[in-house]
Design a protein around this motif. Structure first.
Motif, PDB file in Angstrom:
ATOM      1  N   PHE A  45     -54.504  46.638  44.950  1.00 28.57           N
ATOM      2  CA  PHE A  45     -53.907  47.651  45.818  1.00 28.57           C
ATOM      3  C   PHE A  45     -53.114  46.960  46.926  1.00 28.57           C
ATOM      4  N   LYS A  71     -49.143  53.853  53.893  1.00 26.17           N
ATOM      5  CA  LYS A  71     -49.395  54.298  52.529  1.00 26.17           C
ATOM      6  C   LYS A  71     -50.169  53.227  51.761  1.00 26.17           C
ATOM      7  N   LEU A  72     -50.975  53.678  50.807  1.00 27.30           N
ATOM      8  CA  LEU A  72     -51.724  52.793  49.928  1.00 27.30           C
ATOM      9  C   LEU A  72     -51.144  52.897  48.531  1.00 27.30           C
ATOM     10  N   LEU A  73     -50.850  51.747  47.918  1.00 31.58           N
ATOM     11  CA  LEU A  73     -50.210  51.725  46.603  1.00 31.58           C
ATOM     12  C   LEU A  73     -51.101  51.002  45.599  1.00 31.58           C
ATOM     13  N   LYS A  74     -51.258  51.568  44.418  1.00 28.19           N
ATOM     14  CA  LYS A  74     -51.943  50.889  43.310  1.00 28.19           C
ATOM     15  C   LYS A  74     -50.890  50.111  42.542  1.00 28.19           C
ATOM     16  N   GLU A 115     -60.291  53.037  42.052  1.00 29.11           N
ATOM     17  CA  GLU A 115     -59.819  54.044  43.007  1.00 29.11           C
ATOM     18  C   GLU A 115     -60.978  54.692  43.754  1.00 29.11           C
ATOM     19  N   TYR A 128     -57.888  53.054  55.001  1.00 29.70           N
ATOM     20  CA  TYR A 128     -57.163  53.317  53.760  1.00 29.70           C
ATOM     21  C   TYR A 128     -58.160  53.451  52.605  1.00 29.70           C
ATOM     22  N   SER A 129     -58.038  54.536  51.870  1.00 27.17           N
ATOM     23  CA  SER A 129     -58.779  54.744  50.625  1.00 27.17           C
ATOM     24  C   SER A 129     -57.912  55.650  49.759  1.00 27.17           C
ATOM     25  N   CYS A 130     -58.357  55.911  48.553  1.00 23.78           N
ATOM     26  CA  CYS A 130     -57.519  56.674  47.610  1.00 23.78           C
ATOM     27  C   CYS A 130     -57.655  58.168  47.854  1.00 23.78           C
ATOM     28  N   THR A 146     -55.460  61.668  49.617  1.00 22.20           N
ATOM     29  CA  THR A 146     -54.154  62.151  50.050  1.00 22.20           C
ATOM     30  C   THR A 146     -54.028  61.946  51.553  1.00 22.20           C
ATOM     31  N   TYR A 158     -52.537  58.119  50.067  1.00 21.59           N
ATOM     32  CA  TYR A 158     -52.461  57.811  48.634  1.00 21.59           C
ATOM     33  C   TYR A 158     -51.849  58.997  47.901  1.00 21.59           C
ATOM     34  N   THR A 159     -51.458  58.783  46.652  1.00 19.44           N
ATOM     35  CA  THR A 159     -50.766  59.831  45.902  1.00 19.44           C
ATOM     36  C   THR A 159     -51.659  61.015  45.557  1.00 19.44           C
TER      37      THR A 159
END
Length: 569
Positions: A365, A373-376, A386, A398-400, A402, A405-406
């Motif tokens: 990540f 923003k957090l990106l995979k 995730e 930051y975690s997965c 909204t 994250y997307t």
């Protein structure tokens, strides 16, 4: 459940009776305590009957907007209040409430029931007049004391060995104060919805001669929550979670979201059906232990409704647990249907470290701190899933979820469970892998689905000879020019790997296959791409005995003459 050892020409069948608890059943009989059952609750009983009291509270100046969960009417209980718990021990469960929850989770060993105070209690002053919630709670108890026989809620005590026995001790066991809401200034745990701590100015001597204790866990006589405005389902699981602290102690199980009761971050207020570790800890279920020296086949039914789960006990501290989630129970909020695999560390004590081994694997990540923003990015067997990625960067979490994250994959998603199609193999070289501190190699293969059951092959011997290769991991698409568009992947680690098969649909609509040698980690797919906006591919690994992995489905999207990878993960 059935177990079959895979010895040459030897099949041993072991069958046990399965009882399904799905709730909402009707029965005219009453609960009978099993006096032979060992009570394992830490700060309250986990066996027999527990009678409780629920008191709903709202302030006269509560400026919370009207919500469907608790209508704006200070004199009237929310329409769900009287169904939050059963009023007697009759084995009838018309509502998916706290009684139903603990009866299901305990497999009929624990009956949690009680009374609801018949009206909303309104403290005498506005919120600003109180220094803390202690003063308010004291006032609430004083208001209801003349109308409540608190001795009905004193039924348990501890014996000389520290075990709970069904005998009064002059102290109220558990009551619940449920606030519609209140401001943070009254409660030092800012933002918390509930706590297994009844805050009072002092211990309270009731008119009935019993004491309501102030304090946390076993030092106090109850639980307080706010958030009643959110309604029945929300507050039911919050109350179950807080009562869980009396069963287990302080602390939380991180990164399991709605797959456990005592869940913690990165997702809060996500507690749902109990994890098998939790139920086994209380003695409510027993694990069949998978033998560590033989290959075996197991038939595994739905976990929450039957109480069946499997354990690979590598040591006292390190386990792997296997559950089958089919969402039969109303308390099963797993986001996927299939076989969930967990690695358990610190398995002896609460709170254990539980890692959900997500079928879509571990990843790298990247934090974009400028845009928060957090990106995979790419698959990495040594990375994070995730569900368990969380990191604090520049005073931001930051975690997965909204917001950064997307989507809300930290809550789980439809790619978490292993099955026969999406990902069927958990092995020493798969992503995720069975690597462990005991350095014991094994593999779990999801072989077949039969109704709600899964047939599992579990290997400790000749792993690679018996299993197909693991699902290959596609890394990225590199678009160098229109004649050189590279598909790149992580090289499979199986010692008997023969190569890869790349499937695609040609211009005539027919499926075609290209074989790629095992030492390759990229392939030029430029000639395989049509002018369509989306081109579909399937990628597999194959071994020397021609056993093939499940397919890794992905597509290539064409946008503004650029090609991008779109995968089901």
């Amino acid at each position: 459940m059935k177990l079959i050892f895979l010895n040459i020409f030897l099949l041993i069948f072991i069958t046990s009776c399965t009882i399904i608890f799905t709730g909402n059943s009707e029965n005219n009989s009453f609960f009978i305590t099993d006096t032979t059952f060992v009570n394992k609750g830490r700060y309250t009983t986990s066996a027999g009957e527990l009678r409780t009291l629920f008191v709903f509270v709202d302030f006269q100046d509560n400026d919370t907007l009207n919500t469907p969960g608790w209508q704006w009417d200070k004199k009237t209980l929310p329409d769900w209040a009287n169904t939050i718990v059963n009023k007697n021990t009759k084995l009838s469960f018309p509502h998916s409430n706290l009684t139903d929850y603990f009866f299901q989770m305990s497999r009929g060993k624990f009956f949690f029931y009680g009374d609801v105070y018949p009206e909303v209690v309104i403290p005498n002053h506005k919120q600003a007049m109180y220094k803390s919630i202690k003063e308010v709670n004291n006032e609430v108890i004083k208001i209801i004391d003349p109308k409540v026989d608190f001795s009905k809620y004193d039924n348990w005590s501890k014996n000389k060995r520290g075990k709970y026995i069904n005998k009064p001790d002059g102290k109220v066991d558990v009551i619940f104060l449920v606030y519609r809401d209140f401001k943070n200034k009254l409660f030092f745990n800012k933002g918390w919805t509930g706590i297994a701590h009844l805050y009072l100015s002092n211990n309270y001597q009731t008119d009935d001669g019993v004491i309501i204790k102030t304090g946390r866990l076993d030092k106090g006589s109850g639980i307080q929550t706010r958030g009643g405005k959110n309604g029945f389902t929300y507050i039911k699981y919050v109350l179950a979670h807080e009562f869980g602290h009396l069963l287990f102690g302080s602390g939380h199980i991180e990164n399991v979201t709605n797959l456990a009761l005592m869940t913690g971050g990165p997702v809060w207020n996500a507690s749902r059906g109990m994890h098998s570790w939790e139920r086994e800890k209380l003695g409510w279920i027993k694990f069949p232990d998978i033998p560590l020296t033989k290959n075996s086949i197991w038939e595994l039914d739905d976990y929450l409704s039957t109480g069946t789960a499997l354990r690979i006990k590598l040591s006292k501290k390190e386990w792997f647990i296997i559950e089958n989630h089919q969402q039969i129970s109303k308390h099963d909020w797993a986001k996927d249907r299939g076989v969930y695999i967990y690695r358990i560390n610190n398995a002896e004590w609460f709170a254990p470290k539980i890692t959900v081994e997500c079928a879509d694997g571990n990843w790298d990540f990247k934090i974009d701190s400028q845009n928060e923003k957090l990106l995979k990015t790419i698959p990495n067997p040594n990375g994070k899933s995730e569900m368990n990625f969380k990191k604090r960067n520049k005073k931001k979490d930051y975690s997965c979820n909204t917001g950064v994250y997307t989507d809300n994959s930290a809550w789980g998603d439809k790619y978490d469970a292993f099955d026969t199609d999406y990902n069927n193999l958990f092995s020493p070289v798969s992503n995720p892998s069975t690597k462990n501190n005991a350095k014991k190699e094994f593999a779990i293969e999801v072989k077949k689905k039969i109704g709600t059951k899964y047939l599992l092959n579990i290997y400790f011997n000749n792993i690679y000879k018996n299993t197909p290769p693991s699902k290959p991991q596609v890394l990225q698409i590199t678009h160098k020019n229109n004649k050189l568009i590279l598909l790149e992947w992580l090289q499979n680690k199986e010692p008997d790997l023969a190569g890869y098969n790349l499937y695609y649909i040609n211009s005539n609509g027919n499926e075609k296959k290209i074989f790629i040698s095992p030492n390759k980690t990229f392939y030029n797919i430029a000639s395989l791409l049509s002018q369509k906006a989306e081109n579909s591919f399937w990628f597999t690994a194959i071994d020397k005995e021609n056993k093939e992995s499940v397919r890794n489905y992905f597509s290539i999207l064409k946008t503004n003459n650029l090609f991008n990878l779109n995968r089901k993960e």
